[in-house]
Design a protein around this motif. Sequence first.
Motif, PDB file in Angstrom:
ATOM      1  N   PHE A  85       7.142   3.464   2.313  1.00  0.00           N
ATOM      2  CA  PHE A  85       6.636   2.686   1.187  1.00  0.00           C
ATOM      3  C   PHE A  85       5.163   3.041   0.964  1.00  0.00           C
ATOM      4  O   PHE A  85       4.450   3.393   1.910  1.00  0.00           O
ATOM      5  N   ALA A  86       4.725   2.910  -0.276  1.00  0.00           N
ATOM      6  CA  ALA A  86       3.322   3.207  -0.571  1.00  0.00           C
ATOM      7  C   ALA A  86       2.856   2.400  -1.779  1.00  0.00           C
ATOM      8  O   ALA A  86       3.598   2.266  -2.755  1.00  0.00           O
ATOM      9  N   PRO A  87       1.647   1.876  -1.747  1.00  0.00           N
ATOM     10  CA  PRO A  87       1.086   1.199  -2.929  1.00  0.00           C
ATOM     11  C   PRO A  87       0.536   2.222  -3.911  1.00  0.00           C
ATOM     12  O   PRO A  87       0.486   3.431  -3.614  1.00  0.00           O
ATOM     13  N   ILE A  88       0.119   1.772  -5.067  1.00  0.00           N
ATOM     14  CA  ILE A  88      -0.570   2.624  -6.034  1.00  0.00           C
ATOM     15  C   ILE A  88      -2.068   2.564  -5.728  1.00  0.00           C
ATOM     16  O   ILE A  88      -2.631   1.478  -5.599  1.00  0.00           O
ATOM     17  N   PRO A 114       6.728   1.190 -10.404  1.00  0.00           N
ATOM     18  CA  PRO A 114       7.148   0.782  -9.061  1.00  0.00           C
ATOM     19  C   PRO A 114       8.658   0.949  -8.874  1.00  0.00           C
ATOM     20  O   PRO A 114       9.429   0.801  -9.818  1.00  0.00           O
ATOM     21  N   GLY A 115       9.042   1.271  -7.657  1.00  0.00           N
ATOM     22  CA  GLY A 115      10.453   1.470  -7.363  1.00  0.00           C
ATOM     23  C   GLY A 115      10.674   2.760  -6.603  1.00  0.00           C
ATOM     24  O   GLY A 115       9.741   3.343  -6.042  1.00  0.00           O
ATOM     25  N   PRO A 124       2.600  10.432  -1.792  1.00  0.00           N
ATOM     26  CA  PRO A 124       1.540   9.464  -1.480  1.00  0.00           C
ATOM     27  C   PRO A 124       0.511  10.085  -0.541  1.00  0.00           C
ATOM     28  O   PRO A 124       0.840  10.973   0.246  1.00  0.00           O
ATOM     29  N   ILE A 125      -0.719   9.644  -0.644  1.00  0.00           N
ATOM     30  CA  ILE A 125      -1.726  10.104   0.309  1.00  0.00           C
ATOM     31  C   ILE A 125      -1.670   9.213   1.546  1.00  0.00           C
ATOM     32  O   ILE A 125      -0.921   8.238   1.600  1.00  0.00           O
ATOM     33  N   ASN A 126      -2.457   9.557   2.551  1.00  0.00           N
ATOM     34  CA  ASN A 126      -2.372   8.864   3.837  1.00  0.00           C
ATOM     35  C   ASN A 126      -2.580   7.359   3.728  1.00  0.00           C
ATOM     36  O   ASN A 126      -1.785   6.561   4.220  1.00  0.00           O
ATOM     37  N   SER A 127      -3.663   6.972   3.078  1.00  0.00           N
ATOM     38  CA  SER A 127      -4.073   5.572   3.091  1.00  0.00           C
ATOM     39  C   SER A 127      -3.066   4.679   2.364  1.00  0.00           C
ATOM     40  O   SER A 127      -2.733   4.912   1.203  1.00  0.00           O
ATOM     41  N   GLY A 128      -2.562   3.683   3.072  1.00  0.00           N
ATOM     42  CA  GLY A 128      -1.628   2.744   2.486  1.00  0.00           C
ATOM     43  C   GLY A 128      -0.172   3.048   2.763  1.00  0.00           C
ATOM     44  O   GLY A 128       0.695   2.239   2.412  1.00  0.00           O
ATOM     45  N   MET A 129       0.123   4.190   3.378  1.00  0.00           N
ATOM     46  CA  MET A 129       1.525   4.501   3.668  1.00  0.00           C
ATOM     47  C   MET A 129       2.071   3.560   4.742  1.00  0.00           C
ATOM     48  O   MET A 129       1.446   3.362   5.783  1.00  0.00           O
ATOM     49  N   PHE A 130       3.229   3.001   4.467  1.00  0.00           N
ATOM     50  CA  PHE A 130       3.934   2.100   5.378  1.00  0.00           C
ATOM     51  C   PHE A 130       5.193   2.835   5.817  1.00  0.00           C
ATOM     52  O   PHE A 130       6.102   3.064   5.021  1.00  0.00           O
ATOM     53  N   ILE A 131       5.251   3.212   7.096  1.00  0.00           N
ATOM     54  CA  ILE A 131       6.244   4.174   7.567  1.00  0.00           C
ATOM     55  C   ILE A 131       7.069   3.590   8.704  1.00  0.00           C
ATOM     56  O   ILE A 131       6.519   2.984   9.638  1.00  0.00           O
ATOM     57  N   ASN A 132       8.355   3.801   8.621  1.00  0.00           N
ATOM     58  CA  ASN A 132       9.224   3.466   9.738  1.00  0.00           C
ATOM     59  C   ASN A 132       8.848   4.332  10.935  1.00  0.00           C
ATOM     60  O   ASN A 132       8.716   5.557  10.812  1.00  0.00           O
ATOM     61  N   VAL A 167       9.494   4.456  -1.740  1.00  0.00           N
ATOM     62  CA  VAL A 167       9.337   3.329  -2.655  1.00  0.00           C
ATOM     63  C   VAL A 167       7.861   3.117  -2.991  1.00  0.00           C
ATOM     64  O   VAL A 167       7.018   3.016  -2.088  1.00  0.00           O
ATOM     65  N   VAL A 168       7.568   3.048  -4.268  1.00  0.00           N
ATOM     66  CA  VAL A 168       6.231   2.709  -4.747  1.00  0.00           C
ATOM     67  C   VAL A 168       6.187   1.206  -4.991  1.00  0.00           C
ATOM     68  O   VAL A 168       7.031   0.657  -5.712  1.00  0.00           O
ATOM     69  N   LEU A 169       5.222   0.541  -4.369  1.00  0.00           N
ATOM     70  CA  LEU A 169       5.095  -0.906  -4.508  1.00  0.00           C
ATOM     71  C   LEU A 169       4.401  -1.288  -5.803  1.00  0.00           C
ATOM     72  O   LEU A 169       3.628  -0.500  -6.369  1.00  0.00           O
ATOM     73  N   ASN A 170       4.659  -2.485  -6.252  1.00  0.00           N
ATOM     74  CA  ASN A 170       3.974  -3.022  -7.415  1.00  0.00           C
ATOM     75  C   ASN A 170       2.635  -3.627  -6.976  1.00  0.00           C
ATOM     76  O   ASN A 170       2.348  -4.800  -7.206  1.00  0.00           O
TER      77      ASN A 170
END
Length: 245
Positions: A85-88, A114-115, A124-132, A167-170
């Motif tokens: 998952f990653a934010p914008i 988003p989606g 996505p770049i490094n910052s903000g990546m949410f990874i299993n 997934v891109v977060l809103n």
Amino acid sequence: MDLFIYDNSPLAQEIILKDSDIWTVNYTHDRLNPGVSKAYNEGAKFALTLKKKWILILDQDTRFPLTLFNEFSNAICLYPNSKLFAPILKSRDIIVSPTIYRFNRGFSPKSIVPGIHDLRKFSPINSGMFINLNLFFNADGYDENIKLDFSDFVFIRRLCKIISEFVVLNVTCSHDLSSSDLQPLASAEFRYKSYCEGAKLSARNLKERIILLVVCLIRGARLGLRYKSFTFLTLFGKCYLRDLV
């Protein structure tokens, strides 16, 4: 919550957090400054010892909204099969993550919905990546030879061998780009040298190497004009042209 801090400062710091009862702080000091790839890998290894399922990568140049963790929690429920998952991220109203990765470069999209998105088209770049965490290790983590620039693109390339979507977060976060501000000359030189080294190491074949060589040359020329200095072209020569001699 467990917070892992990897500090590459010359001297160790005394870490004080407000509302520290919320966090269990795990602090590691490494004055050798081996790069972000090493820091991320060490954080993931530590998370494994704590039997964590997910890790969130945070860089010091991104500001996240307070709703971020709620959004991650909701996204996991909405997309139970997704593992990334990653934010914008925006810098001065320009989207800097996820980027459109073409010709070994990241280009800012005008907009992104988003989606679920194709990981081969958006990166996505490094910052903000949410990874299993299992996915992280199945992809062999980050390449520690690539210390800073291009570390995220190489990592995403590893992930693409295992997954095809993310997934891109809103959620929109504010991100500072070091290349967008006029830094002291020494800092700009250090970053440009890192950029050239990362570009060179990330190339998988002759075609990619030529493309990135041209990209680095153009970047060095622009920085030279900006700072009125030939140092950047000298650094470019030391990185690339020495191999041609």
